[in-house]
Write a protein that holds these residues in place. Structure first.
Motif, PDB file in Angstrom:
ATOM      1  N   THR A  30       0.830  -1.206   0.000  1.00  0.00           N
ATOM      2  CA  THR A  30       0.000   0.000   0.000  1.00  0.00           C
ATOM      3  C   THR A  30       0.863   1.253   0.000  1.00  0.00           C
ATOM      4  OG1 THR A  30      -1.767  -1.166   1.168  1.00  0.00           O
ATOM      5  CG2 THR A  30      -1.787   1.241   1.274  1.00  0.00           C
ATOM      6  N   ILE A  31       1.913   1.246   0.805  1.00  0.00           N
ATOM      7  CA  ILE A  31       2.824   2.397   0.855  1.00  0.00           C
ATOM      8  C   ILE A  31       3.514   2.579  -0.485  1.00  0.00           C
ATOM      9  CG2 ILE A  31       4.964   3.261   1.881  1.00  0.00           C
ATOM     10  CD1 ILE A  31       3.993   1.862   4.523  1.00  0.00           C
ATOM     11  N   LEU A  32       3.998   1.487  -1.082  1.00  0.00           N
ATOM     12  CA  LEU A  32       4.669   1.577  -2.381  1.00  0.00           C
ATOM     13  C   LEU A  32       3.725   2.077  -3.473  1.00  0.00           C
ATOM     14  CD1 LEU A  32       6.821  -1.681  -2.313  1.00  0.00           C
ATOM     15  CD2 LEU A  32       7.649   0.678  -2.174  1.00  0.00           C
ATOM     16  N   ALA A  33       2.458   1.684  -3.414  1.00  0.00           N
ATOM     17  CA  ALA A  33       1.478   2.110  -4.417  1.00  0.00           C
ATOM     18  C   ALA A  33       1.239   3.611  -4.376  1.00  0.00           C
ATOM     19  CB  ALA A  33       0.165   1.355  -4.212  1.00  0.00           C
ATOM     20  N   CYS A  38      12.005   6.527  -5.119  1.00  0.00           N
ATOM     21  CA  CYS A  38      12.633   6.089  -3.879  1.00  0.00           C
ATOM     22  C   CYS A  38      14.115   6.447  -3.942  1.00  0.00           C
ATOM     23  CB  CYS A  38      12.475   4.586  -3.691  1.00  0.00           C
ATOM     24  SG  CYS A  38      13.286   3.599  -4.979  1.00  0.00           S
ATOM     25  N   HIS A  39      14.806   6.207  -2.867  1.00  0.00           N
ATOM     26  CA  HIS A  39      16.249   6.395  -2.813  1.00  0.00           C
ATOM     27  C   HIS A  39      16.880   5.035  -2.560  1.00  0.00           C
ATOM     28  CE1 HIS A  39      14.845  10.476  -2.188  1.00  0.00           C
ATOM     29  NE2 HIS A  39      16.024  10.856  -2.635  1.00  0.00           N
ATOM     30  N   VAL A  40      17.769   4.621  -3.442  1.00  0.00           N
ATOM     31  CA  VAL A  40      18.436   3.330  -3.319  1.00  0.00           C
ATOM     32  C   VAL A  40      19.851   3.576  -2.821  1.00  0.00           C
ATOM     33  CG1 VAL A  40      19.214   1.273  -4.555  1.00  0.00           C
ATOM     34  CG2 VAL A  40      17.063   2.376  -5.201  1.00  0.00           C
ATOM     35  N   ALA A  41      20.196   2.932  -1.706  1.00  0.00           N
ATOM     36  CA  ALA A  41      21.532   3.070  -1.137  1.00  0.00           C
ATOM     37  C   ALA A  41      22.325   1.798  -1.418  1.00  0.00           C
ATOM     38  CB  ALA A  41      21.445   3.314   0.360  1.00  0.00           C
ATOM     39  N   PHE A  42      23.590   1.976  -1.754  1.00  0.00           N
ATOM     40  CA  PHE A  42      24.470   0.838  -2.011  1.00  0.00           C
ATOM     41  C   PHE A  42      25.899   1.288  -1.771  1.00  0.00           C
ATOM     42  CE2 PHE A  42      23.863   3.183  -5.870  1.00  0.00           C
ATOM     43  CZ  PHE A  42      25.097   3.198  -6.498  1.00  0.00           C
ATOM     44  N   SER A  43      26.798   0.335  -1.740  1.00  0.00           N
ATOM     45  CA  SER A  43      28.198   0.640  -1.475  1.00  0.00           C
ATOM     46  C   SER A  43      29.072  -0.043  -2.526  1.00  0.00           C
ATOM     47  CB  SER A  43      28.577   0.130  -0.082  1.00  0.00           C
ATOM     48  OG  SER A  43      29.946   0.320   0.167  1.00  0.00           O
ATOM     49  N   VAL A  44      30.067   0.690  -3.035  1.00  0.00           N
ATOM     50  CA  VAL A  44      31.034   0.140  -3.983  1.00  0.00           C
ATOM     51  C   VAL A  44      32.423   0.410  -3.412  1.00  0.00           C
ATOM     52  CG1 VAL A  44      31.975   0.270  -6.324  1.00  0.00           C
ATOM     53  CG2 VAL A  44      29.517   0.528  -5.959  1.00  0.00           C
ATOM     54  N   VAL A  50      23.829   7.031  -2.630  1.00  0.00           N
ATOM     55  CA  VAL A  50      22.374   7.028  -2.543  1.00  0.00           C
ATOM     56  C   VAL A  50      21.864   7.693  -3.810  1.00  0.00           C
ATOM     57  CG1 VAL A  50      20.339   7.772  -1.272  1.00  0.00           C
ATOM     58  CG2 VAL A  50      22.419   7.161  -0.031  1.00  0.00           C
ATOM     59  N   ILE A  51      21.043   6.971  -4.568  1.00  0.00           N
ATOM     60  CA  ILE A  51      20.572   7.449  -5.869  1.00  0.00           C
ATOM     61  C   ILE A  51      19.043   7.526  -5.857  1.00  0.00           C
ATOM     62  CG2 ILE A  51      20.528   6.981  -8.354  1.00  0.00           C
ATOM     63  CD1 ILE A  51      23.346   7.447  -7.308  1.00  0.00           C
ATOM     64  N   PRO A  52      18.465   8.688  -6.167  1.00  0.00           N
ATOM     65  CA  PRO A  52      17.009   8.741  -6.311  1.00  0.00           C
ATOM     66  C   PRO A  52      16.617   8.107  -7.643  1.00  0.00           C
ATOM     67  CG  PRO A  52      17.963  10.892  -6.743  1.00  0.00           C
ATOM     68  CD  PRO A  52      19.099   9.991  -6.340  1.00  0.00           C
ATOM     69  N   TYR A  55      10.317   3.729  -9.380  1.00  0.00           N
ATOM     70  CA  TYR A  55      10.098   2.296  -9.244  1.00  0.00           C
ATOM     71  C   TYR A  55       8.664   1.963  -9.642  1.00  0.00           C
ATOM     72  CZ  TYR A  55       7.589   3.414  -4.954  1.00  0.00           C
ATOM     73  OH  TYR A  55       6.693   3.925  -4.060  1.00  0.00           O
ATOM     74  N   ALA A  56       8.428   0.683  -9.838  1.00  0.00           N
ATOM     75  CA  ALA A  56       7.079   0.185 -10.099  1.00  0.00           C
ATOM     76  C   ALA A  56       6.939  -1.153  -9.387  1.00  0.00           C
ATOM     77  CB  ALA A  56       6.835   0.010 -11.587  1.00  0.00           C
ATOM     78  N   GLN A  57       5.777  -1.383  -8.839  1.00  0.00           N
ATOM     79  CA  GLN A  57       5.496  -2.671  -8.219  1.00  0.00           C
ATOM     80  C   GLN A  57       4.481  -3.389  -9.087  1.00  0.00           C
ATOM     81  OE1 GLN A  57       3.603  -2.556  -4.389  1.00  0.00           O
ATOM     82  NE2 GLN A  57       4.192  -4.654  -3.931  1.00  0.00           N
ATOM     83  N   ILE A  58       4.818  -4.604  -9.491  1.00  0.00           N
ATOM     84  CA  ILE A  58       3.912  -5.444 -10.275  1.00  0.00           C
ATOM     85  C   ILE A  58       3.825  -6.783  -9.552  1.00  0.00           C
ATOM     86  CG2 ILE A  58       3.459  -6.557 -12.488  1.00  0.00           C
ATOM     87  CD1 ILE A  58       5.134  -4.297 -13.781  1.00  0.00           C
ATOM     88  N   ASP A  59       2.635  -7.103  -9.112  1.00  0.00           N
ATOM     89  CA  ASP A  59       2.397  -8.290  -8.291  1.00  0.00           C
ATOM     90  C   ASP A  59       3.314  -8.242  -7.075  1.00  0.00           C
ATOM     91  OD1 ASP A  59       0.405  -9.218 -10.035  1.00  0.00           O
ATOM     92  OD2 ASP A  59       1.902 -10.157 -11.319  1.00  0.00           O
ATOM     93  N   ASP A  60       4.165  -9.232  -6.913  1.00  0.00           N
ATOM     94  CA  ASP A  60       5.016  -9.309  -5.728  1.00  0.00           C
ATOM     95  C   ASP A  60       6.461  -8.907  -6.035  1.00  0.00           C
ATOM     96  OD1 ASP A  60       5.211  -9.753  -3.012  1.00  0.00           O
ATOM     97  OD2 ASP A  60       5.790 -11.849  -3.236  1.00  0.00           O
ATOM     98  N   ARG A  61       6.660  -8.158  -7.124  1.00  0.00           N
ATOM     99  CA  ARG A  61       8.012  -7.746  -7.513  1.00  0.00           C
ATOM    100  C   ARG A  61       8.116  -6.223  -7.548  1.00  0.00           C
ATOM    101  NH1 ARG A  61      11.210 -11.844  -9.723  1.00  0.00           N
ATOM    102  NH2 ARG A  61      10.042 -13.749 -10.130  1.00  0.00           N
ATOM    103  N   LEU A  62       9.291  -5.740  -7.187  1.00  0.00           N
ATOM    104  CA  LEU A  62       9.578  -4.314  -7.227  1.00  0.00           C
ATOM    105  C   LEU A  62      10.620  -4.075  -8.303  1.00  0.00           C
ATOM    106  CD1 LEU A  62       8.984  -1.586  -5.819  1.00  0.00           C
ATOM    107  CD2 LEU A  62      11.019  -2.004  -4.435  1.00  0.00           C
ATOM    108  N   TYR A  63      10.307  -3.232  -9.270  1.00  0.00           N
ATOM    109  CA  TYR A  63      11.218  -2.917 -10.366  1.00  0.00           C
ATOM    110  C   TYR A  63      11.795  -1.529 -10.145  1.00  0.00           C
ATOM    111  CZ  TYR A  63       9.108  -6.916 -12.665  1.00  0.00           C
ATOM    112  OH  TYR A  63       8.672  -8.181 -12.961  1.00  0.00           O
ATOM    113  N   ILE A  64      13.121  -1.423 -10.275  1.00  0.00           N
ATOM    114  CA  ILE A  64      13.814  -0.158 -10.095  1.00  0.00           C
ATOM    115  C   ILE A  64      14.307   0.316 -11.451  1.00  0.00           C
ATOM    116  CG2 ILE A  64      15.779   0.973  -8.999  1.00  0.00           C
ATOM    117  CD1 ILE A  64      15.592  -1.133  -6.790  1.00  0.00           C
TER     118      ILE A  64
END
Length: 76
Positions: A30-33, A38-44, A50-52, A55-64
């Motif tokens: 519900t929150i994602l809808a 979003c902001h995706v954080a990662f480390s290299v 942190v990159i804005p 995204y899209a949610q389709i069924d039980d998957r989140l696509y970035i």
């Protein structure tokens, strides 16, 4: 934990203010809808990023959204 909850692991455990978080799939969905980006954080190599992004949610998957050549998507 009900069957509707996300699995709790060391990687998904809520650390900061856990009383404000939820593992409930329906609530998270519900929150994602309601959102668009979003902001995706990662480390290299120990360097955090942190990159804005959108995204899209389709069924039980989140696509970035992002380019396959981007550092973010290559890293995650």
């Amino acid at each position: 934990m009900s069957m509707q909850d996300f699995e709790r692991t060391e990687q998904t455990r809520l650390h900061r203010m856990p009383e404000r978080g939820s593992y409930d799939r329906k609530l998270v969905s519900t929150i994602l809808a309601e959102g668009l980006y979003c902001h995706v954080a990662f480390s290299v190599d120990g360097q955090p990023y942190v990159i804005p992004t959108i995204y899209a949610q389709i069924d039980d998957r989140l696509y970035i959204h992002g380019s396959a050549a981007s550092r973010m998507l290559r890293s995650i």
